[in-house]
Enzyme design. Structure first.
Site, PDB file in Angstrom:
ATOM      1  CG  ASP B   9     -24.310 -47.340   1.506  1.00 34.64           C
ATOM      2  OD1 ASP B   9     -24.817 -48.593   1.734  1.00 34.64           O
ATOM      3  OD2 ASP B   9     -24.347 -46.695   2.270  1.00 34.64           O
ATOM      4  CB  SER B  10     -28.968 -47.300   1.574  1.00 33.46           C
ATOM      5  OG  SER B  10     -28.084 -47.208   2.669  1.00 33.46           O
ATOM      6  CE1 TYR B  41     -32.006 -46.859  -0.434  1.00 29.21           C
ATOM      7  CE2 TYR B  41     -31.132 -48.993  -1.107  1.00 29.21           C
ATOM      8  CZ  TYR B  41     -31.509 -47.612  -1.402  1.00 29.21           C
ATOM      9  OH  TYR B  41     -31.192 -46.910  -2.584  1.00 29.21           O
ATOM     10  N   GLY B  42     -33.088 -49.742   5.536  1.00 28.15           N
ATOM     11  CA  GLY B  42     -33.257 -50.607   6.677  1.00 28.15           C
ATOM     12  C   GLY B  42     -34.824 -50.969   6.778  1.00 28.15           C
ATOM     13  CB  CYS B  72     -26.282 -51.155   1.104  1.00 27.68           C
ATOM     14  SG  CYS B  72     -27.825 -51.217   1.867  1.00 27.68           S
ATOM     15  CG  ASN B  73     -24.717 -55.664   5.574  1.00 29.97           C
ATOM     16  OD1 ASN B  73     -24.412 -56.815   5.533  1.00 29.97           O
ATOM     17  ND2 ASN B  73     -23.984 -54.637   5.813  1.00 29.97           N
ATOM     18  CB  THR B  74     -30.822 -53.378   3.628  1.00 27.89           C
ATOM     19  OG1 THR B  74     -30.385 -52.996   5.005  1.00 27.89           O
ATOM     20  CG2 THR B  74     -32.341 -53.257   3.327  1.00 27.89           C
ATOM     21  CD  GLU B 151     -26.621 -41.968   6.938  1.00 29.34           C
ATOM     22  OE1 GLU B 151     -26.420 -41.656   5.663  1.00 29.34           O
ATOM     23  OE2 GLU B 151     -26.378 -43.092   7.078  1.00 29.34           O
ATOM     24  CB  CYS B 184     -25.468 -52.253   9.385  1.00 30.80           C
ATOM     25  SG  CYS B 184     -26.074 -50.492   8.822  1.00 30.80           S
ATOM     26  CB  THR B 185     -21.695 -50.484   5.258  1.00 25.17           C
ATOM     27  OG1 THR B 185     -22.993 -50.157   4.852  1.00 25.17           O
ATOM     28  CG2 THR B 185     -21.402 -51.943   4.599  1.00 25.17           C
ATOM     29  CG  HIS B 186     -24.349 -46.710   8.726  1.00 26.14           C
ATOM     30  ND1 HIS B 186     -25.014 -47.242   7.553  1.00 26.14           N
ATOM     31  CD2 HIS B 186     -24.615 -45.210   8.141  1.00 26.14           C
ATOM     32  CE1 HIS B 186     -25.640 -46.220   6.742  1.00 26.14           C
ATOM     33  NE2 HIS B 186     -25.105 -45.113   7.340  1.00 26.14           N
TER      34      HIS B 186
END
Lengths: 272, 272
Positions: B9-10, B41-42, B72-74, B151, B184-186
């Site tokens: 993941d980022s 990364y977005g 990570c989606n991006t 974050e 988005c995994t956040h």
């Protein structure tokens, strides 16, 4: 991948899987075969179920299917490993998708399973659940009266409620399950009754929805999803009486069947 | 299959996938790598995300993983096809599982997607949704303020609510979606706030849960699930500050990390 997806079942129960497949993957084409003549499979000895299942599989292999869906819990319990070992196309059963969905949903790790005698005696669900997560406590229960009740079209009213209530009673009295797997493809047709009897606090898992979801996963992962623009034409076959199958199927799928035909599996004349 | 599952993941967002993996597949062993130093990364250009992702992948391949999860989606949007074409192990991203779950849940076929600018601009979700079901109407929306907010640990209170409200407003005013994908995994960390803003009638889909479910499907289908009795020991790596990563991760996973280490991907000294 233009080829159809093959779906087999002991009768009409697998139509709950077909219906979800059509809803979730509306571009895919299905060939459905229900062995209505010899339904139910639940009380039959294993060897007989294996033999009948292979007859259905041979019929569909001749139709050039890209994937085989065993939409019957009893047939999945008895034949899935053997079919996977012998066929070169992906084979999906209904037990592991239901098991995985239940593991995702449960909070207290106590999962109930209801099904036919064949499915419950095979212990296929406890094996599937515990091979993924050994902390899961499984309470399984054979409900031999439910599939015949559904097959007869007895889906609402006080008689149906009583049968569901008496069938589920041993599970209701037990161990506080928070998730219940409908381990027979007939049961989603009486999901509301089952939910009422087992209580609102229990997640009721329908194998049809979950299997359709996993079919999508596996086809996509193997790059076998159809990506053209055709309007799919499904085909339905039954070994039993055409008009009985057709009237139940029309109702369950909530759309006209289009192509539907009666076949005789034991004649072996279907290969031409 | 004793080998670990690799998760990249980022930053810390992919821990929502790791957490679900540990819950749904408690026998499996994970190696997690979060590129916290270069997060997010977005907003980065595609070529940079591709380059950073390959650095993470090379690190994990040296750890002999049996499967790669791009959590990570991006990174999924930009690299999944390339990774699948080049690696011999199964590669799972977070976009298709979320898309499939949304297709299962929606009744009115109107699905919303929120994510970073990179994910939304890539159109990966509309493509994934419509390749499965071309009748789906997708309303997607970049929410650049949400991932940084999470974050920073800003998960509750009126300031967080305001940011979520302002971010989702354009989607709320639109087209009556009945399902919303957290792309988005956040975002699962503020799922309750998102649910409150978007309304109780909308199904909110967390990609973490769905990805863990599909990992289970693919491992099981490929006969790669671990079936022994070991107690798994997970390993966590970060390119950023160790104590920051550790404190967030302990909180998110709700358990101590055990092994956690800082690494420098650009040094290329990690292969020994």
């Amino acid at each position: 991948m233009d080829q159809p997806i093959g779906v087999i079942d002991s009768g009409v129960g697998g139509l709950t899987v077909a219906s979800e497949l059509i809803r979730q993957l509306p571009k895919e084409q299905l060939i459905y075969l229900g062995d209505t003549l010899r339904c139910p499979y639940g009380p039959r000895p294993k060897q007989e179920v294996v033999e009948y299942t292979w007859e259905m599989v041979d019929f569909l292999l001749n139709k050039n299917i890209k994937m085989l869906v065993v939409a019957c819990n009893t047939a999945t319990a008895y034949t899935l490993d053997e079919l996977r070992a012998n066929l070169s196309i992906p084979v999906i059963g209904v037990i592991q998708p239901g098991a995985r969905a239940a593991i995702k949903m449960t909070n207290n790790r106590r999962i109930g399973v209801i099904g036919t005698e064949g499915t419950i005696n095979s212990k296929a669900y406890p094996l599937a659940l515990q091979s993924i997560n050994s902390n899961i406590v499984v309470n399984d229960l054979a409900c031999p009266k439910l599939a015949p009740m559904v097959e007869e079209g007895n889906l609402t009213g006080s008689e149906a409620y009583d049968i569901v209530y008496q069938s589920l009673k041993p599970l209701k009295d037990k161990n506080h399950i928070d998730t219940l797997i409908l381990g027979c493809t007939h049961y989603p047709l009486v999901k509301d009754l089952i939910q009422e009897v087992i209580g609102k606090h229990v997640h009721v898992i329908s194998s049809g929805e979950e299997t359709a979801r996993e079919i999508s996963t596996i086809l996509s992962f193997n790059k076998k999803l159809y990506n053209g623009t055709r309007i799919p034409k499904h085909q339905f076959f039954t070994t039993g009486r055409l008009h009985v199958f057709e009237s139940i199927a029309n109702k369950w799928l909530q759309q006209p069947l289009g192509f539907v035909k009666n076949i005789n599996l034991s004649e072996k004349s279907f290969n031409k």
